[in-house]
Structures are given as C-alpha cells and as structure tokens.
Design an enzyme around this catalytic site. Structure first.
Site, short mmCIF file in Angstrom:
data_model
loop_
_atom_site.label_atom_id
_atom_site.label_comp_id
_atom_site.label_asym_id
_atom_site.label_seq_id
_atom_site.Cartn_x
_atom_site.Cartn_y
_atom_site.Cartn_z
N ARG A 45 0.86 -1.19 0.00
CA ARG A 45 0.00 0.00 0.00
C ARG A 45 0.89 1.23 0.00
NH1 ARG A 45 2.55 1.87 3.64
NH2 ARG A 45 1.03 3.53 3.74
N ARG A 84 -7.55 -0.32 -6.54
CA ARG A 84 -7.73 0.79 -5.60
C ARG A 84 -7.89 2.09 -6.41
NH1 ARG A 84 -4.17 1.06 -0.47
NH2 ARG A 84 -6.08 2.05 0.26
N ASP A 231 -1.89 10.86 -1.96
CA ASP A 231 -2.34 9.82 -2.91
C ASP A 231 -2.73 10.42 -4.25
OD1 ASP A 231 -2.87 8.61 -0.07
OD2 ASP A 231 -2.67 6.97 -1.52
N ASN A 241 -5.18 12.40 0.83
CA ASN A 241 -4.26 11.52 1.57
C ASN A 241 -5.09 10.74 2.59
OD1 ASN A 241 -1.50 10.63 2.09
ND2 ASN A 241 -1.66 11.68 4.04
#
Ligand code: MRU
Length: 342
Positions: A45, A84, A231, A241
């Site tokens: 991740r 994701r 992110d 984020n």
C-alpha cells in the site's frame, strides 16, 4: 534495507504489510491476478508502491501470456486498474505501460522484455525520486524540531526511502536532530504498525500517539511542523491523503503550524482541477467495527469507512516534489510543472 517489492526470477515478492510489525514475511506472486489481489488487500500500500506493484503486475501478466498480447493486455490492465481508485500513481504506471505496449505490441517477445525492463525502471526511479524529494524538503526543517506525520509515507509506501519520511531521513542525514510524532492512523494503523517500525529501525526518535491526541500536543507547543504524503494532488493543489489528514491540517492551521506535503510529480493528477474530482475509496465495514481482528462494535453496526480525505490547498504550506518545492499559488506552479512533463 528490507525490500518492499522486488522482481525475482520472474516472480514479484512483497513484504506483507498487513502483519507488520508482528511478523516479517514475504509473499511471492506468480500471476498478475495475485498481484492485483495483494494491492486490493493491502499487502502492499502507499501511492508510489502501488504504482510500482501495478507496473510489475502488468509486466508479469504480459510475460506469462501467449501471443495474443492485445487481448491479454486489456484484461490485465482492467484487473489492475480496478484494485484501488484513489492513488493516482497506479493509473500513472498503467499509462506508462500502455505507451510501451503501443510501441512494441507487434513483436510479443520484445514486448515482454520491454515491459519487465520498464517495471524495473519505475521501481528504481522511485527510490531516486524520493531521495531528491528528501533533499529538496529537508531545508524546511531545523535541528531540534518535533514533526508530526500521519499514516505511513515512508520506505514501505514507496519503492524505498519514502516521501514524507524521506524528508525526515534527509534532514537527519544532514545532521539535524528531528523527533517524529506518529499518528496511529485508525482504522488500518499504518502509523503505529509501519511508520514507527520503520523509524525505529533507522534509529530516528519517534513517539506514537492515537489520532485524537494531535490537537492537544499542538496546543502545548510540542509540534513544530506536520509532514504527510499524498495519494493524489489536484491541479489547484488540493491533496487527497489518508483519512484523518484533513483534520490534522485544520488543527495545524489553527495552531499556526506549517503543514507540508511531500510527493512525486507522478502523484499530481494534471487532468483534474480540484480535489472534488478525486474518487475516494470506501473500504470494508469490518475495519471500523473490529480492531486487530477483535470485534469492538456489534456486527450489525452501520459505519462510514472512507479510506482518504481531501485537504484543501489553502491549508498546505508547501508541496515538496523531486523537481522543486511548490508554494501557495499552486495552480500556476502545477501548470508550469505540467509543461515540463508533457
Ligand atoms: O491506504 P494506504 O495505506 O495505501 O494509504 C497510504 C497513504 O495515504 C499515504 O500517506 C500516501 O499513499 C502517500 S505514500 C508515500
């Protein structure tokens, strides 16, 4: 250094981040479907690490496919892209592999070789980029400061070294005495499980707090600065984020503490104008009703579980990239960066 992700004998190895720091185990992936599942299940991740995993997953899929690469590529890309939704690095890596596919698709043996090489290049480049982010960002920190971070934007969230923690590492390497305060980061505990583990291994002083302690520490003057990863960053500088980042940014603003974001240019989504356009992943209800596999609420309890939030650009003191530090007036700064990368 522990390998976060590694290409070995035409397999992809990943440290299993779900069980750190209790056990250090590696999972071997022989197919792209296995890589996709590991991205979805959070074996790996963190936005840049997800990008590397996506590239390696695609390379693995193509390497193991027959000569009908066109059909195989579409299926592989669809599977990897549906893992994701928030971290844009995944889609950035997919785009990079798509470009290569278009160039070499008519020669499958060469395509296979090129795809593996490209995935390894993305992996290697990420570490170099993080070291540049670290070097650029460390000037913002003074010796003796205490810095709060949220989630894990360290070596484990990247191919190595880290973004936010890379800046801390670079400051320490430049002889500065920095102490870190790590938010535990419910519900997945990336702060407690991963950030603390990483910093302790590097002998960087770290204290762990629960997420609801940050405001109190700030009010007591204990925190000098905040630094987090990202992110996805929109064209106006809004930052997606880990969930809870927005609350920390508001607290920092209230207490006049600078709130910094460290991220590679690949985390900037030049195609969107504001953070409103960023898709926010919703994760399973059990992450909220359970704690370390132990139920803490009745199973029928309804929950919200957004995995990310968006911090508006006006709360961000600077965005540290490998190219330069961006300061408020992000729209123009990001527009200029875009021209460099077109
Ligand atoms: O859900 P995760 O653990 O993938 O979320 C990770 C984060 O939010 C990180 O802060 C972000 O990806 C930056 S990592 C350098």
């Amino acid at each position: 250094m522990y390998p976060v992700i590694e290409w070995k004998n035409d397999k992809v190895l990943m440290i299993d981040q779900r069980i750190l720091p209790l056990r250090e185990e590696f999972i071997e992936h022989s197919t792209y479907e296995e890589v996709a599942k590991s991205i979805k299940d959070m074996v790996i991740r963190g936005a840049p690490a997800i990008g590397v995993a996506a590239a390696m997953g695609i390379a693995l899929g193509i390497l193991k496919s027959g000569d009908n690469v066109e059909e195989a590529f579409k299926k592989i890309v669809d599977t990897i892209s549906s893992t994701r939704p928030t971290a844009v690095n995944l889609f950035w890596a997919v785009e990079r592999m798509k470009k290569l596919f278009a160039m070499f698709k008519d020669d499958p043996p060469l395509l296979k070789q090129k795809m593996v090489e490209e995935a390894l290049t993305i992996d290697r480049e990420d570490v170099e980029i993080n070291k540049k982010i670290g070097q650029n960002g460390q000037v913002l920190f003074k010796s003796g400061q205490t810095v709060l971070t949220h989630c894990n934007a360290g070596a484990l969230a990247t191919a190595g070294y880290g973004t936010a923690l890379g800046v801390i590492r670079a400051a320490v390497a430049n002889g500065k005495k920095i102490e870190v305060v790590a938010d535990e980061t419910r519900p997945y505990l990336q702060g407690a499980r991963l950030t603390v583990w990483e910093l302790q291994r590097d002998n960087i002083p770290v204290k762990l707090i629960t997420d609801n302690m940050a405001g109190h520490l700030m009010s007591k003057g204990i925190i000098d600065a905040v630094i987090v990863g990202a992110d996805r960053i929109a064209g106006n500088g809004d930052v997606a984020n880990k969930i809870g980042t927005y609350s920390v940014a508001i607290l920092a603003d209230y207490h006049n503490i600078p709130f910094y974001v460290a991220a590679p240019v690949s985390t900037i989504d030049f195609s969107i104008e504001t953070g409103k356009e960023i898709p926010i992943e919703e994760r399973s209800k059990e992450e909220v009703t359970n704690f370390m596999n132990q139920r803490t609420a009745r199973p029928e309890t309804e929950v919200y579980n957004p995995a990310f939030d968006v911090t508006p650009h006006h709360l961000v003191a600077a965005i540290i990239t490998e190219e330069k530090i961006l300061y408020p007036g992000y729209k123009d700064e990001i527009e200029k960066l875009k021209t460099l990368f077109e």
